[in-house]
Design a protein around this motif. Structure first.
Motif, PDB file in Angstrom:
ATOM      1  N   GLY A 193      -0.054   2.540  -3.302  1.00  0.00           N
ATOM      2  CA  GLY A 193      -1.128   3.456  -2.939  1.00  0.00           C
ATOM      3  C   GLY A 193      -2.459   2.796  -2.661  1.00  0.00           C
ATOM      4  O   GLY A 193      -3.111   3.089  -1.667  1.00  0.00           O
ATOM      5  N   LEU A 194      -2.868   1.917  -3.536  1.00  0.00           N
ATOM      6  CA  LEU A 194      -4.152   1.227  -3.433  1.00  0.00           C
ATOM      7  C   LEU A 194      -3.880  -0.263  -3.566  1.00  0.00           C
ATOM      8  O   LEU A 194      -2.918  -0.657  -4.201  1.00  0.00           O
ATOM      9  CB  LEU A 194      -5.076   1.629  -4.581  1.00  0.00           C
ATOM     10  N   LEU A 195      -4.759  -1.075  -3.015  1.00  0.00           N
ATOM     11  CA  LEU A 195      -4.621  -2.518  -3.180  1.00  0.00           C
ATOM     12  C   LEU A 195      -4.838  -2.827  -4.663  1.00  0.00           C
ATOM     13  O   LEU A 195      -5.887  -2.524  -5.207  1.00  0.00           O
ATOM     14  CB  LEU A 195      -5.669  -3.215  -2.312  1.00  0.00           C
ATOM     15  N   PRO A 196      -3.832  -3.379  -5.355  1.00  0.00           N
ATOM     16  CA  PRO A 196      -4.028  -3.640  -6.780  1.00  0.00           C
ATOM     17  C   PRO A 196      -5.012  -4.785  -7.017  1.00  0.00           C
ATOM     18  O   PRO A 196      -5.285  -5.563  -6.101  1.00  0.00           O
ATOM     19  CB  PRO A 196      -2.627  -4.014  -7.268  1.00  0.00           C
TER      20      PRO A 196
ATOM     21  N   LEU B 148       0.830  -1.213   0.000  1.00  0.00           N
ATOM     22  CA  LEU B 148       0.000   0.000   0.000  1.00  0.00           C
ATOM     23  C   LEU B 148       0.861   1.258   0.000  1.00  0.00           C
ATOM     24  O   LEU B 148       0.495   2.270  -0.588  1.00  0.00           O
ATOM     25  CB  LEU B 148      -0.946  -0.002   1.196  1.00  0.00           C
TER      26      LEU B 148
END
Lengths: 110, 251
Positions: free
Chosen positions: B167-170, B163
């Motif tokens: 940045g975001l959960l892929p 994360l």
């Protein structure tokens, strides 16, 4: 200044030309997507080495004017496809992050 | 069924950043003192010392084979295996792909394979602290094709955390993730709501003997072993995980 003008001046190659008239309001250099999510401002042009698919989502969420992969790095086809779907501008710079950012800064803030 | 204490992220002397005291024997001794039932030695892009820890430990604790693999994006994931050959064959593939940067022991520390008698078997020459030139998704595929378990390591960390870096959960299948030893579970779930409903693990990420036992996960299962862990990660048949308490005063 529009992204198309910036691309011409800096000799950036468009990989996805979603909105070349987008206004470039500044720049942001980072390879950490959590950092970009937290600190990049809308309209900034993002210079990065990071080529993961999440780059597209982060650029869209932060309403960035585009993503420039530096040092001639090129993302995979799934990134290009996603950027086309999401309407995110993707470009490539033949130069490294330092030189690309330096030229962009001189152009935007002469 | 009952609760077992597990720590799936311990570095050994094979990691350049791991203490020279972290031989397989010492790790097993410290794990016993910390009353751990199941451990894994996960060195950077390498898993060779796990086989010797297994010989030393027998079943106390149970030792899984493992690696902490750094992907091209500089995301770190734990790859855990029941089978020694599965782990060692993947290490071999990854080692061949690593850039030819030599490990300077003065700068980075030694990278030693040490056997059950505390004898040095060999040293690995290429610096293991480099990302392998493979995308995250490809690394995950290679682990799973060997029936390995993927757990993204310290996902909250800006350096090497899924994360933090992405940045975001892929997109993909992420049944469980590890959080840093000092991060409260509630804080993690508040900052990243996408972690809700997933297995949350805490580990020591120990690089020094005294760090073993500073973070652990509780496993509710019939036995402390790989197949029960896999059930717990997927919250099947009543098996489950809960992170132990957060360490105080970390960074």
């Amino acid at each position: 200044m529009t992204l198309a003008q910036v691309a011409e001046e800096l000799r950036l190659e468009f990989l996805v030309r979603a909105d070349p008239e987008a206004e470039v309001r500044g720049g942001y250099v980072s390879d950490l997507l959590s950092d970009v999510l937290a600190h990049a401002e809308p309209g900034e042009l993002w210079l990065t080495h990071q080529r993961h698919l999440n780059v597209v989502a982060v650029a869209k969420l932060r309403k960035l004017s585009g993503v420039v992969f530096v040092r001639d790095l090129r993302p995979g086809p799934e990134v290009i496809q996603k950027a086309n779907e999401e309407g995110v501008n993707l470009l490539v710079s033949a130069e490294n992050a330092f030189h690309t950012a330096g030229k962009l800064h001189r152009l935007l803030f002469p | 069924m009952r609760w077992f204490r597990i720590d799936l992220h311990i570095h050994s002397v094979l990691s350049p950043c791991g203490s020279l005291y972290m031989s397989p024997r010492r790790i097993v001794e410290e794990a016993r003192k910390a009353r751990l039932d199941l451990i894994a030695i996960c060195d950077h892009n390498a898993g060779e010392n796990g086989q010797y820890a297994r010989k030393i430990a027998g079943e106390t604790p149970v030792v899984l084979m493992g690696m902490e693999i750094q992907t091209m994006e500089e995301v770190e994931i734990l790859a855990l295996f029941e089978d020694e050959e599965a782990c060692l064959s993947l290490q071999k593939e990854l080692y061949a792909l690593l850039p030819p940067i030599p490990c300077d022991p003065e700068l980075f520390g030694d990278q030693l394979v040490v056997d059950e008698n505390d004898e040095i078997v060999k040293r690995l020459d290429k610096l293991l602290l480099s990302p392998v030139p493979l995308p995250l998704e490809e690394v995950v595929r290679r682990v799973r094709e060997r029936e390995g378990l993927v757990i993204p390591a310290h996902v909250d960390r800006v350096s090497g955390g899924l994360l933090g870096v992405l940045g975001l959960l892929p997109a993909g299948d992420w049944p469980a993730v590890e959080i840093s030893p000092w991060l409260e579970e509630m804080e993690a779930l508040t900052r990243w709501p996408e972690l809700r409903g997933r297995g949350i693990l805490r580990s020591s990420d120990a690089h020094y003997p005294e760090e073993i036992g500073r973070g652990w996960t509780e496993l509710y299962a019939a036995a402390p072993n790989f197949s029960e862990l896999v059930l717990a990660v997927h919250r099947r048949q009543g098996r489950r995980l809960r992170p132990g308490p957060a360490m105080k005063g970390g960074s």
